[in-house]
Write an enzyme that holds these catalytic residues in place. Structure first.
Site, short mmCIF file in Angstrom:
data_model
loop_
_atom_site.label_atom_id
_atom_site.label_comp_id
_atom_site.label_asym_id
_atom_site.label_seq_id
_atom_site.Cartn_x
_atom_site.Cartn_y
_atom_site.Cartn_z
N ARG A 4 0.83 -1.22 -0.01
CA ARG A 4 -0.11 -0.04 0.12
C ARG A 4 0.83 1.37 0.03
O ARG A 4 1.91 1.20 0.18
CB ARG A 4 -0.97 -0.16 1.05
CG ARG A 4 -1.88 -1.11 1.13
CD ARG A 4 -2.87 -1.20 2.53
NE ARG A 4 -2.06 -2.08 3.44
CZ ARG A 4 -2.51 -1.84 4.67
NH1 ARG A 4 -3.71 -1.46 4.99
NH2 ARG A 4 -1.73 -2.39 5.78
N LYS A 64 1.79 2.23 6.98
CA LYS A 64 2.28 1.51 8.11
C LYS A 64 3.00 2.19 9.40
O LYS A 64 3.61 3.34 8.83
CB LYS A 64 2.93 0.35 7.75
CG LYS A 64 2.17 -0.86 6.85
CD LYS A 64 1.04 -1.45 7.51
CE LYS A 64 1.67 -2.42 8.57
NZ LYS A 64 0.26 -3.07 9.45
N TYR A 105 -0.87 4.81 10.24
CA TYR A 105 -1.05 4.20 11.45
C TYR A 105 0.02 3.91 12.20
O TYR A 105 1.08 3.75 11.74
CB TYR A 105 -1.57 2.55 10.90
CG TYR A 105 -2.90 2.55 10.17
CD1 TYR A 105 -4.15 2.64 11.07
CD2 TYR A 105 -3.01 2.26 8.95
CE1 TYR A 105 -5.45 2.56 10.51
CE2 TYR A 105 -4.18 2.08 8.24
CZ TYR A 105 -5.41 2.05 8.97
OH TYR A 105 -6.47 2.13 8.38
N HIS A 114 -0.28 2.42 16.06
CA HIS A 114 -0.61 1.27 17.06
C HIS A 114 0.79 1.18 18.02
O HIS A 114 1.41 0.33 18.17
CB HIS A 114 -0.45 -0.18 16.28
CG HIS A 114 -1.67 -0.29 15.37
ND1 HIS A 114 -2.92 -0.46 15.86
CD2 HIS A 114 -1.93 -0.35 14.12
CE1 HIS A 114 -3.84 -0.32 14.83
NE2 HIS A 114 -3.18 -0.39 13.70
N GLU A 164 -5.52 5.14 13.46
CA GLU A 164 -6.41 4.65 14.25
C GLU A 164 -7.17 4.90 15.34
O GLU A 164 -8.02 4.19 16.00
CB GLU A 164 -5.69 3.16 14.61
CG GLU A 164 -4.75 3.26 15.70
CD GLU A 164 -3.22 3.39 15.40
OE1 GLU A 164 -3.13 3.82 14.23
OE2 GLU A 164 -2.24 3.53 16.13
N ASP A 196 -23.98 -11.77 17.91
CA ASP A 196 -23.42 -10.63 18.52
C ASP A 196 -23.82 -10.53 19.97
O ASP A 196 -24.96 -11.23 20.20
CB ASP A 196 -23.58 -9.42 18.01
CG ASP A 196 -22.86 -8.29 18.18
OD1 ASP A 196 -21.92 -7.85 16.99
OD2 ASP A 196 -22.69 -7.56 19.06
N VAL A 206 -14.92 -10.36 16.35
CA VAL A 206 -15.26 -9.79 17.55
C VAL A 206 -14.36 -8.55 17.91
O VAL A 206 -13.19 -8.75 17.47
CB VAL A 206 -15.44 -10.84 18.67
CG1 VAL A 206 -16.74 -11.51 18.57
CG2 VAL A 206 -14.08 -11.19 18.81
N ALA A 231 -9.87 -11.56 13.89
CA ALA A 231 -9.46 -10.57 15.21
C ALA A 231 -8.30 -11.18 15.34
O ALA A 231 -7.71 -10.83 16.80
CB ALA A 231 -10.57 -10.82 16.22
N ASP A 282 -5.57 -10.09 14.75
CA ASP A 282 -4.95 -8.88 15.14
C ASP A 282 -4.97 -8.37 16.55
O ASP A 282 -4.04 -7.60 17.25
CB ASP A 282 -4.94 -7.62 14.14
CG ASP A 282 -6.24 -7.16 14.19
OD1 ASP A 282 -7.21 -7.82 14.75
OD2 ASP A 282 -6.50 -5.69 13.74
N LYS A 286 -3.32 -18.70 15.57
CA LYS A 286 -1.92 -18.11 15.62
C LYS A 286 -1.76 -17.35 14.44
O LYS A 286 -2.29 -17.72 13.34
CB LYS A 286 -0.77 -19.28 16.00
CG LYS A 286 -0.62 -20.35 15.00
CD LYS A 286 0.52 -21.12 15.26
CE LYS A 286 1.22 -22.10 14.30
NZ LYS A 286 0.18 -23.00 13.68
N ALA A 299 -2.91 -11.71 9.56
CA ALA A 299 -3.18 -10.47 10.59
C ALA A 299 -3.08 -9.39 10.17
O ALA A 299 -3.60 -8.37 10.36
CB ALA A 299 -1.94 -10.45 11.66
N MET A 324 -4.92 -8.62 6.74
CA MET A 324 -5.82 -9.21 5.59
C MET A 324 -5.81 -8.11 4.28
O MET A 324 -5.32 -8.31 3.41
CB MET A 324 -7.23 -9.70 5.95
CG MET A 324 -7.10 -10.96 6.79
SD MET A 324 -8.76 -11.26 7.41
CE MET A 324 -9.54 -11.93 5.84
#
Ligand SMILES: NC(=O)c1ccc[n+]([C@@H]2O[C@H](COP(=O)([O-])OP(=O)(O)OC[C@H]3O[C@@H](n4cnc5c(N)ncnc54)[C@H](O)[C@@H]3O)[C@@H](O)[C@H]2O)c1
Length: 376
Positions: free
Chosen positions: A15, A75, A94, A96, A118, A198, A239, A268, A270, A279, A299, A301
């Protein structure tokens, strides 16, 4: 303002921070943009396209970091990039930071103004710069699941849509937020039999309205998860408990009780993953099998569809990016609390509380509210 767009250097990241169309928007607003040579080549954005949009092409990342007032990326900056950042420069990407002490320390040392996609918010309580990637991952989850249900890829040989005279495959989506809704749309589009679980009743009501009864909505309990997963061909884990590791919703025994050749897609992952046997995997080696159940746990996608993801990300980041350039970063953030929520580090101060909560003791950090830091 002079905006710099370096080529991403993280392994297999294709990207890029700005598309040619986004460059044209900045240029139209009177800004200058430098893009690193071949920065978007892998996803079909050539240097010629960037030049036609009004950018200049830089030969090296060093040239971009040395000159640009704002760096736009995808990233989190790698250590070599962090070391090129400086006071008075803005980083928009991003980040994190909470699980990443090394990067946090380097950004604090740099003195730069670091805005994390984020943590930018909107007035409906959402995270508008995270949502496009969840849309992408949700839609991809069913595409990936359908692929691995094919017998040659380790699956049971089930076609999700079925055919006339053969019942469709069963898709269970656990978590009906952005990822889950997009997964359900794709699964429904393929003709699958779709159930979403949910824990939020208001969310289940919305989903029932959106899908007009064409999917089943079920309140998420241990019993419901066990029951529906034992019948499913594809289970999508979607979730999120904000700020926390994903809860483990299927244990090893329940996974063993699933149909042989069924597929788990743990979006999920990540956040640690929501199945006991998950894993993290990569696009180079996306799946493995446990107890005859195929696990897809990539992780990042959206990186697999880097072209679509770049365009989706730019649609969301562009309005805030333009505000930062037009008004200057400090004024743009002071004018817009949602953009200010994105400020994580400013001139050596950490301005995002969750980062201080996670790393404060380890790195000896004190939390400074973003508005105080910006007003100096
Ligand atoms: N792997 C990737 O590349 C990738 C990409 C994007 C997002 N994600 C991850 O996907 C996950 C979902 O993201 P999102 O944007 O859809 O979040 P979201 O907040 O929009 O939705 C999460 C949903 O999960 C529900 N939920 C919480 N606990 C539950 C439970 N026990 N049972 C059933 N539902 C439960 C919530 O009520 C909410 O509706 C996150 O962990 C996110 O980080 C991963």
């Amino acid at each position: 303002m002079l905006i710099g767009v370096p080529k991403e250097i993280k392994n297999h990241e294709y990207r890029i921070g700005l598309t040619p169309a986004a460059v044209k928007e900045f240029v139209t607003h009177g800004h200058r943009v430098m893009v690193e040579t071949n920065g978007g080549l892998a996803i079909g954005f050539t240097d010629e396209m960037y030049e036609a949009a009004g950018a200049s092409i830089a030969a090296t990342p060093e040239a971009i970091f040395a000159e640009a007032e704002m760096i736009v990326k995808v990233k989190e900056p790698q250590p070599d990039e962090c070391k090129m950042l400086r006071k008075g420069q803005t980083l928009y990407t991003y980040l994190h930071l909470a699980p990443d002490p090394t990067q946090t320390e380097l950004l604090v040392e740099s003195g730069a103004t670091c805005i994390a996609y984020e943590t930018v918010t909107d007035d409906r309580g959402g995270l508008p710069l995270l949502a496009p990637m969840s849309e992408v991952a949700g839609r991809m989850s069913v595409q990936a699941g359908a692929h691995y249900l094919e017998i040659a890829h380790g699956g049971s040989g089930t076609l999700l849509g079925g055919v006339p005279g053969v019942a469709p495959g069963k898709v269970l989506v656990i978590g009906g937020g952005v990822v889950g809704t997009n997964a359900a749309k794709m699964a429904l589009g393929l003709g699958a039999d779709v159930t979403i679980l949910d824990r939020s009743l208001p969310r289940l009501r919305q989903l029932d309205d959106i899908f007009n009864g064409r999917i089943k909505t079920v309140f998420s309990t241990v019993d419901a998860i066990e029951h529906y997963s034992s019948k499913a061909d594809l289970v999508v884990g979607a979730v999120l408990i904000p700020g926390a590791a994903a809860p483990k919703l299927l244990n090893r025994e329940q996974i063993r009780a699933m149909k042989p050749g069924s597929v788990l897609v743990d979006v999920a992952i990540d956040q640690g993953g929501c199945f006991e046997t998950s894993k993290a995997t990569t696009h180079q080696d996306p799946v493995y099998t446990v107890d005859e159940v195929v696990h897809y746990c990539v992780a990042n996608m959206p990186g697999g569809v880097a072209r679509t993801s770049t365009m989706a990300l730019n649609n969301a980041t562009l309005p805030f990016g333009l505000a930062l350039a037009n008004k200057g970063p400090a004024q743009a953030m002071l004018d817009d609390p949602h953009l200010m929520a994105g400020l994580n580090v400013h001139e050596g101060k950490v301005t995002y509380k969750a980062v201080v909560d996670a790393l404060g003791e380890q790195l000896d950090l004190t939390y400074v509210p973003a508005a105080d830091a910006l007003r100096g």
